[in-house]
Design a protein around this motif. Structure first.
Motif, PDB file in Angstrom:
ATOM      1  N   THR A  65      -4.247  12.138 -10.229  1.00 50.97           N
ATOM      2  CA  THR A  65      -5.509  12.691  -9.709  1.00 50.97           C
ATOM      3  C   THR A  65      -5.356  14.173  -9.348  1.00 50.97           C
ATOM      4  OG1 THR A  65      -4.896  11.566  -7.683  1.00 50.97           O
ATOM      5  CG2 THR A  65      -6.762  10.659  -8.884  1.00 50.97           C
ATOM      6  N   ASP A  66      -4.172  14.558  -8.807  1.00 58.09           N
ATOM      7  CA  ASP A  66      -3.947  15.977  -8.493  1.00 58.09           C
ATOM      8  C   ASP A  66      -4.111  16.811  -9.758  1.00 58.09           C
ATOM      9  OD1 ASP A  66      -3.150  15.069  -5.974  1.00 58.09           O
ATOM     10  OD2 ASP A  66      -1.069  14.833  -6.662  1.00 58.09           O
ATOM     11  N   PRO A  72     -10.208  21.780 -14.456  1.00 60.43           N
ATOM     12  CA  PRO A  72     -11.186  22.874 -14.619  1.00 60.43           C
ATOM     13  C   PRO A  72     -10.547  24.250 -14.438  1.00 60.43           C
ATOM     14  CG  PRO A  72     -12.087  21.120 -13.262  1.00 60.43           C
ATOM     15  CD  PRO A  72     -10.644  20.791 -13.464  1.00 60.43           C
ATOM     16  N   ALA A  73      -9.653  24.373 -13.446  1.00 66.57           N
ATOM     17  CA  ALA A  73      -8.970  25.652 -13.215  1.00 66.57           C
ATOM     18  C   ALA A  73      -8.107  26.019 -14.425  1.00 66.57           C
ATOM     19  CB  ALA A  73      -8.111  25.550 -11.955  1.00 66.57           C
ATOM     20  N   LYS A  75      -8.619  25.176 -17.456  1.00 59.61           N
ATOM     21  CA  LYS A  75      -9.507  25.586 -18.537  1.00 59.61           C
ATOM     22  C   LYS A  75      -9.993  27.030 -18.332  1.00 59.61           C
ATOM     23  CE  LYS A  75     -11.807  21.319 -19.715  1.00 59.61           C
ATOM     24  NZ  LYS A  75     -13.096  20.755 -19.991  1.00 59.61           N
ATOM     25  N   ARG A  76     -10.208  27.411 -17.066  1.00 60.60           N
ATOM     26  CA  ARG A  76     -10.650  28.788 -16.801  1.00 60.60           C
ATOM     27  C   ARG A  76      -9.540  29.777 -17.162  1.00 60.60           C
ATOM     28  NH1 ARG A  76     -13.364  26.556 -12.452  1.00 60.60           N
ATOM     29  NH2 ARG A  76     -11.642  26.941 -10.992  1.00 60.60           N
ATOM     30  N   GLU A  77      -8.307  29.380 -16.824  1.00 61.03           N
ATOM     31  CA  GLU A  77      -7.172  30.256 -17.139  1.00 61.03           C
ATOM     32  C   GLU A  77      -6.886  30.300 -18.639  1.00 61.03           C
ATOM     33  OE1 GLU A  77      -3.584  29.197 -14.875  1.00 61.03           O
ATOM     34  OE2 GLU A  77      -4.976  28.679 -13.248  1.00 61.03           O
ATOM     35  N   HIS A  78      -7.152  29.196 -19.312  1.00 62.19           N
ATOM     36  CA  HIS A  78      -6.863  29.120 -20.752  1.00 62.19           C
ATOM     37  C   HIS A  78      -8.135  28.744 -21.499  1.00 62.19           C
ATOM     38  CE1 HIS A  78      -2.573  29.022 -19.599  1.00 62.19           C
ATOM     39  NE2 HIS A  78      -2.971  28.198 -18.643  1.00 62.19           N
ATOM     40  N   GLN A  87     -12.441  14.563 -22.077  1.00 63.82           N
ATOM     41  CA  GLN A  87     -11.839  13.228 -21.969  1.00 63.82           C
ATOM     42  C   GLN A  87     -10.491  13.146 -22.686  1.00 63.82           C
ATOM     43  OE1 GLN A  87     -14.649  10.368 -23.356  1.00 63.82           O
ATOM     44  NE2 GLN A  87     -16.102  10.853 -21.725  1.00 63.82           N
ATOM     45  N   VAL A  88     -10.387  13.916 -23.755  1.00 59.85           N
ATOM     46  CA  VAL A  88      -9.121  13.942 -24.491  1.00 59.85           C
ATOM     47  C   VAL A  88      -8.030  14.543 -23.593  1.00 59.85           C
ATOM     48  CG1 VAL A  88      -7.917  15.012 -26.443  1.00 59.85           C
ATOM     49  CG2 VAL A  88     -10.175  13.999 -26.775  1.00 59.85           C
ATOM     50  N   LEU A  89      -8.396  15.591 -22.844  1.00 57.52           N
ATOM     51  CA  LEU A  89      -7.429  16.228 -21.942  1.00 57.52           C
ATOM     52  C   LEU A  89      -7.033  15.285 -20.801  1.00 57.52           C
ATOM     53  CD1 LEU A  89      -8.964  19.820 -21.749  1.00 57.52           C
ATOM     54  CD2 LEU A  89      -7.033  19.038 -23.149  1.00 57.52           C
TER      55      LEU A  89
END
Ligand SMILES: [Zn+2]
Length: 378
Positions: A65-66, A72-73, A75-78, A87-89
């Motif tokens: 869960t962590d 999301p963070a 994804k923002r960085e990358h 869902q794949v991630l």
């Protein structure tokens, strides 16, 4: 790797099957898939590294869960991760989590960093029926990919899609969950069936299902072979050969018998909405020598199983009734107990005058009991 279909039971009413179909992605789609593998692998390794460092440096355990909360963070960085379905991630992080579970439960070694040869599949854990159209499957962020579905499947039953690259070929593994058992049909016809002594079964409508002659013949032949075998010298080559031959014939006759039982059960389930039979503890009855033979031949246990699942599958009913006195009670409703020896084939009631085949008399009592149970239980 051959295209295949595996089936297993999970919950009582649910059957999970995995269909493996070939995928034929276009060149551009193939590149996207390989790029997805690459991005997923990078995420997997980064998440693994995070877990290791957190433990080594700070002595803390990082959980699924962590890591999911930090997606999301990440994804923002990358920003390139916008190309991968979320869902794949999540599934990638779940795979890592499972690898740790396997390690802690001593089923696997400590999770490894993955190279490109070790990461060749992605999973869409929440498939939708709209993902399937004609001979194509929709993979989010990839597009509609050609799929060779060589077996029929129900798109609404697909829970998960796993895309795999193996041996230079693309595959889609579709995990399907289907409810077994149609809604219960209204009962308009009922039948009682009795294990006959001479025939396989007798029904309350006066029908008899015999063991076919050819089956009886094969069984006789088998017995003869068994006797021949017992005369051969123990440990000799001839005996070993004969033994193998006999085993093959055994299997063959067993299959013929099963075939016949399937046919009988199918025809009755087709004809009737409710099937009633005695709740026989076959083992208990085996003690009676004469009956044991009949039960063995009739494969009563198998027949029961076939009735059970065949009725369930089409929304019909099977009721097992208590077997006490189904044979002597007069089925006319007069209530007389007419004792009969095993050799007496006819039920002759001194009170009401009913004359009827003994097994049919029992079958009628069985269907009466079944209908009574149905009324109580609804
Ligand atoms: Zn009577």
């Amino acid at each position: 790797m051959r295209p295949s279909k595996h089936t297993s039971n999970t919950r009582e009413n649910e059957v999970v099957s995995v269909f493996r179909f070939r995928l034929e992605p276009a060149k551009e789609q193939e590149q996207k898939l390989f790029h997805t593998f690459y991005l997923c692998r990078r995420l997997y390794n980064a998440a693994l590294e995070e877990r290791i460092k957190a433990y080594q440096v700070h002595g803390i355990s990082v959980h699924y869960t962590d890591q999911q909360n930090r997606l999301p963070a990440w994804k923002r960085e990358h920003p390139e991760y916008k190309q991968v379905h979320s869902q794949v991630l999540q599934d990638v992080l779940q795979r890592l989590d499972q690898a740790f579970v396997n390690f802690f439960e001593k089923r696997a070694k400590f999770p490894k960093f993955k190279n490109k040869f070790m990461f060749r599949s992605t999973t869409y854990p929440q498939a939708r029926s709209t993902y399937f159209h004609e001979n194509k499957v929709f993979l989010p962020k990839i597009g509609w990919v050609r799929m060779v579905a060589h077996l029929p499947f129900d798109p609404a039953s697909v829970k998960m899609i796993n895309v795999k690259f193996h041996d230079s070929k693309w595959y889609a593994n579709l995990t399907c969950a289907t409810e077994v058992g149609a809604p219960i049909t209204e009962i308009q016809s009922a039948v009682g069936i009795d294990l006959g002594l001479l025939s396989l079964i007798a029904t309350s409508d006066g029908d008899f299902f015999e063991n076919p002659k050819w089956l009886q013949k094969s069984e006789k032949r088998l017995k003869r072979k068994q006797r021949q075998l017992s005369r051969k010298k123990k440990g000799s080559k001839n005996r070993e050969k004969a033994k193998q031959k006999l085993q093959r014939q055994h299997d063959h006759v067993a299959n013929q018998r099963k075939d016949h039982l399937h046919k009988v059960s199918r025809s009755l389930v087709d004809r009737y909405d409710l099937i009633c039979m005695e709740d026989l503890q076959v083992k208990g009855m085996m003690k009676n020598h004469h009956l044991a033979k009949a039960i063995g031949n009739a494969s009563w246990g198998k027949l029961t199983t076939y009735f059970e699942y065949k009725t369930k599958r089409v929304g019909k009913r099977l009721i097992k009734v208590p077997p006490h006195h189904t044979s002597p009670i007069c089925s006319s409703g007069c209530g007389t107990l007419v004792k009969k020896s095993l050799s007496e084939r006819t039920h002759k009631c001194p009170t009401c005058g009913l004359e009827i085949d003994r097994d049919v008399n029992a079958a009628i009592n069985i269907v009466h009991r079944g209908l009574a149970i149905l009324q109580q239980t609804g």
